[in-house]
Design a protein around this motif. Structure first.
Motif, PDB file in Angstrom:
ATOM      1  N   VAL A 293      -7.938  -7.896  -7.793  1.00 19.45           N
ATOM      2  CA  VAL A 293      -7.495  -6.542  -8.140  1.00 19.45           C
ATOM      3  C   VAL A 293      -6.737  -6.560  -9.462  1.00 19.45           C
ATOM      4  O   VAL A 293      -6.950  -5.703 -10.324  1.00 19.45           O
ATOM      5  CB  VAL A 293      -6.629  -5.926  -7.013  1.00 19.45           C
ATOM      6  CG1 VAL A 293      -5.888  -4.694  -7.482  1.00 19.45           C
ATOM      7  CG2 VAL A 293      -7.493  -5.599  -5.803  1.00 19.45           C
TER       8      VAL A 293
ATOM      9  N   THR B 190      -8.505  -4.557 -12.667  1.00 22.77           N
ATOM     10  CA  THR B 190      -7.803  -3.386 -13.194  1.00 22.77           C
ATOM     11  C   THR B 190      -7.244  -3.613 -14.589  1.00 22.77           C
ATOM     12  O   THR B 190      -6.797  -2.669 -15.235  1.00 22.77           O
ATOM     13  CB  THR B 190      -6.634  -2.984 -12.276  1.00 22.77           C
ATOM     14  OG1 THR B 190      -5.701  -4.068 -12.201  1.00 22.77           O
ATOM     15  CG2 THR B 190      -7.121  -2.589 -10.898  1.00 22.77           C
TER      16      THR B 190
ATOM     17  N   ILE C  97      -0.432  -1.183  -7.370  1.00 23.12           N
ATOM     18  CA  ILE C  97      -0.635  -1.369  -8.809  1.00 23.12           C
ATOM     19  C   ILE C  97       0.305  -0.444  -9.579  1.00 23.12           C
ATOM     20  O   ILE C  97       0.939  -0.849 -10.556  1.00 23.12           O
ATOM     21  CB  ILE C  97      -2.112  -1.082  -9.179  1.00 23.12           C
ATOM     22  CG1 ILE C  97      -3.039  -2.113  -8.528  1.00 23.12           C
ATOM     23  CG2 ILE C  97      -2.304  -1.028 -10.687  1.00 23.12           C
ATOM     24  CD1 ILE C  97      -2.816  -3.533  -8.947  1.00 23.12           C
TER      25      ILE C  97
ATOM     26  N   ASP D  88      -3.222  -2.107  -2.936  1.00 16.17           N
ATOM     27  CA  ASP D  88      -4.086  -0.992  -3.318  1.00 16.17           C
ATOM     28  C   ASP D  88      -3.562  -0.352  -4.605  1.00 16.17           C
ATOM     29  O   ASP D  88      -2.665  -0.885  -5.259  1.00 16.17           O
ATOM     30  CB  ASP D  88      -4.213   0.019  -2.175  1.00 16.17           C
ATOM     31  CG  ASP D  88      -2.956   0.815  -1.894  1.00 16.17           C
ATOM     32  OD1 ASP D  88      -1.951   0.683  -2.622  1.00 16.17           O
ATOM     33  OD2 ASP D  88      -2.969   1.595  -0.916  1.00 16.17           O
ATOM     34  N   SER D  89      -4.122   0.790  -4.980  1.00 19.23           N
ATOM     35  CA  SER D  89      -3.757   1.445  -6.237  1.00 19.23           C
ATOM     36  C   SER D  89      -2.291   1.867  -6.269  1.00 19.23           C
ATOM     37  O   SER D  89      -1.668   1.889  -7.334  1.00 19.23           O
ATOM     38  CB  SER D  89      -4.656   2.653  -6.494  1.00 19.23           C
ATOM     39  OG  SER D  89      -4.518   3.608  -5.458  1.00 19.23           O
ATOM     40  N   THR D  90      -1.723   2.161  -5.113  1.00 17.46           N
ATOM     41  CA  THR D  90      -0.305   2.511  -5.059  1.00 17.46           C
ATOM     42  C   THR D  90       0.546   1.307  -5.438  1.00 17.46           C
ATOM     43  O   THR D  90       1.537   1.432  -6.159  1.00 17.46           O
ATOM     44  CB  THR D  90       0.094   3.001  -3.650  1.00 17.46           C
ATOM     45  OG1 THR D  90      -0.825   3.987  -3.222  1.00 17.46           O
ATOM     46  CG2 THR D  90       1.482   3.573  -3.642  1.00 17.46           C
TER      47      THR D  90
ATOM     48  N   ASP E 177       0.847  -1.197   0.000  1.00 19.74           N
ATOM     49  CA  ASP E 177       0.000   0.000   0.000  1.00 19.74           C
ATOM     50  C   ASP E 177       0.879   1.242   0.000  1.00 19.74           C
ATOM     51  O   ASP E 177       2.099   1.150  -0.205  1.00 19.74           O
ATOM     52  CB  ASP E 177      -0.955  -0.010   1.195  1.00 19.74           C
ATOM     53  CG  ASP E 177      -0.242  -0.118   2.537  1.00 19.74           C
ATOM     54  OD1 ASP E 177       0.959   0.212   2.623  1.00 19.74           O
ATOM     55  OD2 ASP E 177      -0.901  -0.534   3.509  1.00 19.74           O
TER      56      ASP E 177
END
Length: 117
Positions: A91, A95, A62, A58-60, A25
């Protein structure tokens, strides 16, 4: 849970392996970025990231995978991920990153394709 990044020696095909455990994260992403940067600086162009023990991304996280793949591709290489399960696998698929990074449950061969080589 903190992130643990473990480097495994290159195999005979010049493939570097990183094994992630814990949560990827915003607070732990810099650790993975640093590991990828060190491998790139050492001339490593092909990197397999084992997500078997990664419980959260999380997006970080990714963004770290995308950045690592872009950096490797600029040097004629690639970054691939393998072993994701549960939420982490979901995820990657939702995505579209599973397709971008050639995600497979099998380790990629020397050319980056799962089950080859």
């Amino acid at each position: 849970m903190a992130l643990t990044v473990t480097y495994a020696e290159r195999d005979g095909g010049g493939l570097a392996r990183l094994r992630l455990a814990g949560e990827l994260d915003m607070s732990s992403a810099p650790e993975l970025n640093e590991a990828i940067d060190q491998l790139a600086a050492a001339g490593q162009r092909r990197l397999l990231v084992d997500l078997t023990d990664l419980t959260f991304c999380d997006s970080t996280g990714i963004a770290v995978f995308v950045r690592g793949d872009n950096r490797a591709a600029a040097q004629g290489g690639w970054l691939r991920v393998t072993g994701a399960t549960g939420r982490v696998e979901r995820v990657l698929k939702v995505t579209g990153l599973a397709d971008v990074l050639g995600y497979s449950t099998a380790d990629p061969g020397p050319d980056g394709r799962a089950g080859m080589g």
